[in-house]
Scaffold this motif. Structure first.
Motif, PDB file in Angstrom:
ATOM      1  N   PHE A 112     -17.518   8.473  61.027  1.00  0.00           N
ATOM      2  CA  PHE A 112     -18.829   8.693  60.415  1.00  0.00           C
ATOM      3  C   PHE A 112     -18.692   8.990  58.924  1.00  0.00           C
ATOM      4  CE2 PHE A 112     -17.271  12.710  62.021  1.00  0.00           C
ATOM      5  CZ  PHE A 112     -17.597  13.649  61.057  1.00  0.00           C
ATOM      6  N   VAL A 113     -19.831   8.912  58.247  1.00  0.00           N
ATOM      7  CA  VAL A 113     -19.900   9.109  56.797  1.00  0.00           C
ATOM      8  C   VAL A 113     -20.911  10.200  56.492  1.00  0.00           C
ATOM      9  CG1 VAL A 113     -20.570   8.037  54.603  1.00  0.00           C
ATOM     10  CG2 VAL A 113     -19.251   6.733  56.278  1.00  0.00           C
ATOM     11  N   LEU A 114     -20.565  11.039  55.528  1.00  0.00           N
ATOM     12  CA  LEU A 114     -21.501  12.005  54.949  1.00  0.00           C
ATOM     13  C   LEU A 114     -21.657  11.677  53.478  1.00  0.00           C
ATOM     14  CD1 LEU A 114     -20.140  15.342  56.496  1.00  0.00           C
ATOM     15  CD2 LEU A 114     -22.227  14.123  57.180  1.00  0.00           C
ATOM     16  N   LYS A 115     -22.901  11.640  53.017  1.00  0.00           N
ATOM     17  CA  LYS A 115     -23.158  11.361  51.603  1.00  0.00           C
ATOM     18  C   LYS A 115     -24.413  12.111  51.172  1.00  0.00           C
ATOM     19  CE  LYS A 115     -23.747   6.927  52.408  1.00  0.00           C
ATOM     20  NZ  LYS A 115     -24.056   5.465  52.240  1.00  0.00           N
ATOM     21  N   PRO A 116     -24.489  12.542  49.906  1.00  0.00           N
ATOM     22  CA  PRO A 116     -25.704  13.210  49.443  1.00  0.00           C
ATOM     23  C   PRO A 116     -26.872  12.232  49.415  1.00  0.00           C
ATOM     24  CG  PRO A 116     -24.217  12.788  47.604  1.00  0.00           C
ATOM     25  CD  PRO A 116     -23.458  12.439  48.853  1.00  0.00           C
ATOM     26  N   LEU A 171     -26.964  12.673  54.128  1.00  0.00           N
ATOM     27  CA  LEU A 171     -27.126  11.635  55.135  1.00  0.00           C
ATOM     28  C   LEU A 171     -25.882  11.585  56.022  1.00  0.00           C
ATOM     29  CD1 LEU A 171     -28.603   8.407  53.490  1.00  0.00           C
ATOM     30  CD2 LEU A 171     -29.717   9.914  55.128  1.00  0.00           C
ATOM     31  N   LEU A 172     -26.103  11.578  57.311  1.00  0.00           N
ATOM     32  CA  LEU A 172     -25.051  11.366  58.297  1.00  0.00           C
ATOM     33  C   LEU A 172     -25.251   9.976  58.880  1.00  0.00           C
ATOM     34  CD1 LEU A 172     -22.840  12.150  60.385  1.00  0.00           C
ATOM     35  CD2 LEU A 172     -24.681  13.196  61.744  1.00  0.00           C
ATOM     36  N   GLN A 173     -24.219   9.119  58.783  1.00  0.00           N
ATOM     37  CA  GLN A 173     -24.303   7.756  59.285  1.00  0.00           C
ATOM     38  C   GLN A 173     -23.021   7.397  60.040  1.00  0.00           C
ATOM     39  OE1 GLN A 173     -24.757   5.820  55.430  1.00  0.00           O
ATOM     40  NE2 GLN A 173     -26.898   5.381  55.871  1.00  0.00           N
ATOM     41  N   PRO A 174     -23.128   6.640  61.125  1.00  0.00           N
ATOM     42  CA  PRO A 174     -21.909   6.121  61.752  1.00  0.00           C
ATOM     43  C   PRO A 174     -21.249   5.113  60.814  1.00  0.00           C
ATOM     44  CG  PRO A 174     -23.855   5.104  62.714  1.00  0.00           C
ATOM     45  CD  PRO A 174     -24.352   6.193  61.807  1.00  0.00           C
ATOM     46  N   TYR A 175     -19.942   5.194  60.692  1.00  0.00           N
ATOM     47  CA  TYR A 175     -19.234   4.243  59.831  1.00  0.00           C
ATOM     48  C   TYR A 175     -19.195   2.886  60.512  1.00  0.00           C
ATOM     49  CZ  TYR A 175     -15.703   2.131  56.853  1.00  0.00           C
ATOM     50  OH  TYR A 175     -15.043   1.298  55.984  1.00  0.00           O
ATOM     51  N   GLN A 176     -19.483   1.839  59.731  1.00  0.00           N
ATOM     52  CA  GLN A 176     -19.482   0.484  60.257  1.00  0.00           C
ATOM     53  C   GLN A 176     -18.106  -0.128  60.028  1.00  0.00           C
ATOM     54  OE1 GLN A 176     -22.442  -0.568  61.909  1.00  0.00           O
ATOM     55  NE2 GLN A 176     -22.778   1.620  61.540  1.00  0.00           N
ATOM     56  N   THR A 177     -17.328  -0.293  61.093  1.00  0.00           N
ATOM     57  CA  THR A 177     -15.942  -0.733  60.948  1.00  0.00           C
ATOM     58  C   THR A 177     -15.830  -2.163  60.426  1.00  0.00           C
ATOM     59  OG1 THR A 177     -15.905  -1.375  63.288  1.00  0.00           O
ATOM     60  CG2 THR A 177     -15.105   0.829  62.727  1.00  0.00           C
ATOM     61  N   SER A 178     -16.913  -2.923  60.485  1.00  0.00           N
ATOM     62  CA  SER A 178     -16.880  -4.281  59.921  1.00  0.00           C
ATOM     63  C   SER A 178     -16.582  -4.248  58.427  1.00  0.00           C
ATOM     64  CB  SER A 178     -18.213  -4.989  60.160  1.00  0.00           C
ATOM     65  OG  SER A 178     -19.271  -4.327  59.487  1.00  0.00           O
ATOM     66  N   VAL A 179     -16.899  -3.132  57.771  1.00  0.00           N
ATOM     67  CA  VAL A 179     -16.652  -3.017  56.333  1.00  0.00           C
ATOM     68  C   VAL A 179     -15.163  -3.129  56.033  1.00  0.00           C
ATOM     69  CG1 VAL A 179     -16.850  -1.482  54.338  1.00  0.00           C
ATOM     70  CG2 VAL A 179     -18.738  -1.671  55.956  1.00  0.00           C
TER      71      VAL A 179
END
Length: 287
Positions: A119-123, A158-166
């Motif tokens: 997952f990703v955390l970002k402001p 923001l909490l988002q699932p990381y997209q492994t396709s990246v």
């Protein structure tokens, strides 16, 4: 109306970050006088201001928005800036049925809770991927500390699932001028795990290359732009420039971010005609 443009930058990069190299000359060929100037400084009443390299705005958001509100002619318009500088617009676009990476807003004081394995955390307020960090399920303590740090700085997160396709395909950035598709480029993965030390940089280094996205991706990007313009309450052609960042999800492209404030547009990496199209869009908007 004036044929004079101010390309707004920031004190650390008074003449931009190189993305717009050649723009002043391209505008001159169209009869438009353009100059660089850091945001916050006074401009003449007959000058149109274009936000291009205002990369430090997240550190001075209230002052930045106040200055933008006082600019008589601003590209993109002030309502676009207020909408786009807070990434909570992602939750509203998702609620409207657009394909968006699932995004949860954690206000100051809220805990991490359940997450995807990666997952990703970002402001919610930020440019150039500053403050964004990727974690896996073994790094929840590091993630909690990062969340606490961002909250202590006054940011919602923001909490988002990381997209492994990246990791294999990167992001696809589709660029539009006045609502019309212009060009696209890919951005390689930047969040390799954990908190990234930017060492005071205004943005993370990106690895870009020109691409030709599938027609479906252009359709999705166009739908997203139309929805955003409708939510803001402006005609689509008043979005003089916009960049739609998509990634591949399990069922097709998903919106990562919609950049309408001061996006990099990839000019050094794409057909030079793209820069001329941008110059024309700016010239048409200040005449």
């Amino acid at each position: 109306m004036s044929r004079r443009l101010v390309l707004a930058s920031c004190p650390q990069m008074p003449e931009g970050d190189g993305d717009d190299a050649g723009l002043v000359e391209a505008l001159a060929e169209l009869g438009v006088e353009a100059r660089w100037q850091p945001w916050g400084e006074r401009t003449a009443a007959d000058e149109t201001v274009v936000l291009r390299a205002t990369w430090d705005y997240q550190d001075h958001l209230a002052d930045f928005l106040d200055w933008c509100s006082q600019v008589p002619r601003l590209i993109n318009p002030y309502p676009v800036v207020t909408y786009n500088t807070d990434k909570t617009y992602l939750t509203r676009l998702a609620a409207a049925g657009l394909p968006v990476i699932p995004s949860t807003v954690l206000a100051p004081g809220e805990e991490l809770g359940e997450t995807a394995d990666d997952f990703v955390l970002k402001p919610t307020v930020g440019a150039g991927s500053r403050g964004a960090a990727r974690f896996d399920r073994t790094q929840r303590e590091e993630a909690r500390l990062h969340l606490k740090t961002l909250h202590s700085q006054g940011f919602s997160v923001l909490l988002q699932p990381y997209q492994t396709s990246v990791d294999e395909e990167g992001e696809v950035s589709l660029v539009f001028f006045r609502g019309r598709y212009s060009h696209a480029f890919t951005k390689g993965p930047m969040l390799t795990g954990g908190v990234v030390d930017t060492q005071g940089a205004l943005y993370l280094e990106e690895h870009l290359a020109e691409t030709s996205p599938e027609p479906r991706w252009q359709e999705v990007a166009s739908d997203i732009l139309r929805a955003a313009a409708s939510e803001i309450g402006i005609p689509l052609d008043q979005l003089v420039f916009a960049r739609v960042d998509l990634v591949r999800g399990a069922d097709g492209p998903l919106l990562l971010e919609l950049e309408m404030t001061e996006p990099g547009l990839g000019f050094p990496y794409v057909d030079p005609a793209a820069l001329r199209r941008f110059a024309r869009a700016l010239a048409d908007s200040c005449s």
